[in-house]
Design an enzyme around this catalytic site. Structure first.
Site, PDB file in Angstrom:
ATOM      1  CB  CYS A  51     107.491 -69.887   5.706  1.00 31.68           C
ATOM      2  SG  CYS A  51     106.058 -70.004   4.617  1.00 31.68           S
ATOM      3  CB  CYS A  55     100.271 -70.069   9.131  1.00 31.80           C
ATOM      4  SG  CYS A  55     100.251 -70.328   7.350  1.00 31.80           S
ATOM      5  CB  CYS A  58     103.368 -71.630  11.240  1.00 31.93           C
ATOM      6  SG  CYS A  58     104.805 -72.474  10.560  1.00 31.93           S
ATOM      7  CB  CYS A  95     104.582 -86.451   5.775  1.00 31.03           C
ATOM      8  SG  CYS A  95     103.822 -84.988   5.085  1.00 31.03           S
ATOM      9  CB  CYS A 127     102.524 -87.668   2.505  1.00 34.23           C
ATOM     10  SG  CYS A 127     101.396 -86.275   2.673  1.00 34.23           S
ATOM     11  CB  CYS A 187      96.948 -85.634   3.172  1.00 33.44           C
ATOM     12  SG  CYS A 187      97.207 -85.492   4.951  1.00 33.44           S
ATOM     13  NE  ARG A 259      97.125 -89.703   7.271  1.00 34.63           N
ATOM     14  CZ  ARG A 259      97.616 -90.925   7.038  1.00 34.63           C
ATOM     15  NH1 ARG A 259      98.406 -91.492   7.920  1.00 34.63           N
ATOM     16  NH2 ARG A 259      97.325 -91.563   5.923  1.00 34.63           N
TER      17      ARG A 259
END
Ligand code: SF4
Length: 324
Positions: A51, A55, A58, A95, A127, A187, A259
């Site tokens: 990616c 972040c 991550c 998800c 999701c 979400c 969650r």
């Protein structure tokens, strides 16, 4: 109408003596939710690693030297098998996560739309968390049968640039608006344990509480520090912080499904039981949460049996979008 609480009021809730806070949260939980029911969700990484974003938490960011291997987009059939296994394990929500900065109008997006159609046909809530989306792309996902779109705000607006520099907090909010306009349920939550202050935790809940309508789903994650990421040396989040955060989220966002997400592997069953008492509506099950380890389905079913919880069934009919 949103319950408009100030940051000071949310801080006061957060700082309530813990047992009193849990008791108050449990009362709100009982009023707005079926307390004996917890949804099992499954999160799979349909496209892993590589990616371009940065972040700090991550392991899928291409710029960090982690053990995550890049995988191209999975096939629809492979994802369908994962969904079948998740359903057998009691999951009613699936998800799909892709390590993309944003959705592009290309063949990969068409494939994700097929994945959504396939899983939706199995009677599961679907999701997706695919990065930034335009309103038009969100509409296509909705037409394919997507139930919810996940886009976490991660932390407070003030702390955002310390965690991510490749996009802004406003970008994040913009995507959430696109999702909402397309008629999808929202979400959005965040992560604690990234070195943030209590004020940042409060700021994150404050922003979520101001979304109108408030998000239907709010994941609260504890950072799982991964070697090679800038946050690799962060200390584990104390279970009490998770319980406090979940209880505060429950009171501030009374109708949202809160969650209990990443970081469960580090929590005892007793700790998780307190989270359920404090208002957690859902767990993510399956041995992986995107790329980090997570308890397996059978361990969770044992926990459900001991605590007297039943897995929530999938929705029946149209998404229950909250009224403004
Ligand atoms: S959290 Fe998502 S957007 Fe950020 S680096 Fe990881 S995969 Fe990319």
């Amino acid at each position: 109408m949103n319950q408009e609480l100030t940051k000071e009021q949310i801080l006061e809730i957060y700082n309530t003596p813990l047992l009193e806070l849990i008791t108050k949260a449990a009362e709100v939980h009982k009023k707005h939710h079926k307390t004996g029911e917890v949804q099992i969700s499954s999160l799979i990484s349909v496209k892993t690693g590589g990616c371009p974003e940065d972040c700090a938490y991550c392991p899928q960011a291409a710029r960090y030297n982690t053990e995550v291997k890049v995988h191209k987009l999975m096939g629809v059939e492979e994802v369908s098998v994962c969904a079948d296994n998740a359903k057998k394990g009691g999951a009613s929500r699936m998800c799909l996560g892709a390590a993309w900065r944003e959705v592009r109008d290309n063949k990969d997006f068409e494939k994700v739309l097929d994945m959504v159609k396939t899983i939706n046909a199995k009677g599961m809530e679907v999701c997706a968390t695919l990065g930034m989306v335009t309103e038009d792309q969100a509409r296509k996902l909705a037409e394919a049968g997507l139930y919810a779109y996940n886009h976490n705000i991660d932390t407070s607006e003030e702390n955002y640039e310390n965690i991510i520099s490749t996009r802004t907090f406003e970008d994040r909010i913009g995507t959430l608006k696109n999702v909402r306009k397309a008629g999808l349920t929202v979400c959005s939550g965040g992560i604690i344990g990234m070195g943030e202050s209590v004020a940042d935790r409060i700021g994150m809940l404050y922003t979520l509480s101001l979304l109108n309508p408030q998000p239907e789903s709010v994941p609260i994650n504890a950072l799982v520090p991964v070697d090679g990421t800038p946050l690799e040396n962060q200390k584990p989040v104390p279970v009490w912080d998770m319980v406090r955060m979940i209880a505060t989220a429950r009171i501030v966002l009374p109708n949202s499904a809160v969650r209990l997400s990443a970081g469960r592997l580090e929590m005892s069953m007793e700790g998780q039981a307190l989270c359920f008492l404090a208002g957690a509506n859902s767990i993510f099950a399956g041995d992986k949460l995107l790329t980090t380890p997570n308890p397996a389905y059978n361990q969770d079913m044992e926990m459900f049996s001991i605590l007297g919880l039943t897995p929530k069934k999938a929705f029946n009919g149209k998404p229950e979008v909250q009224n403004a």
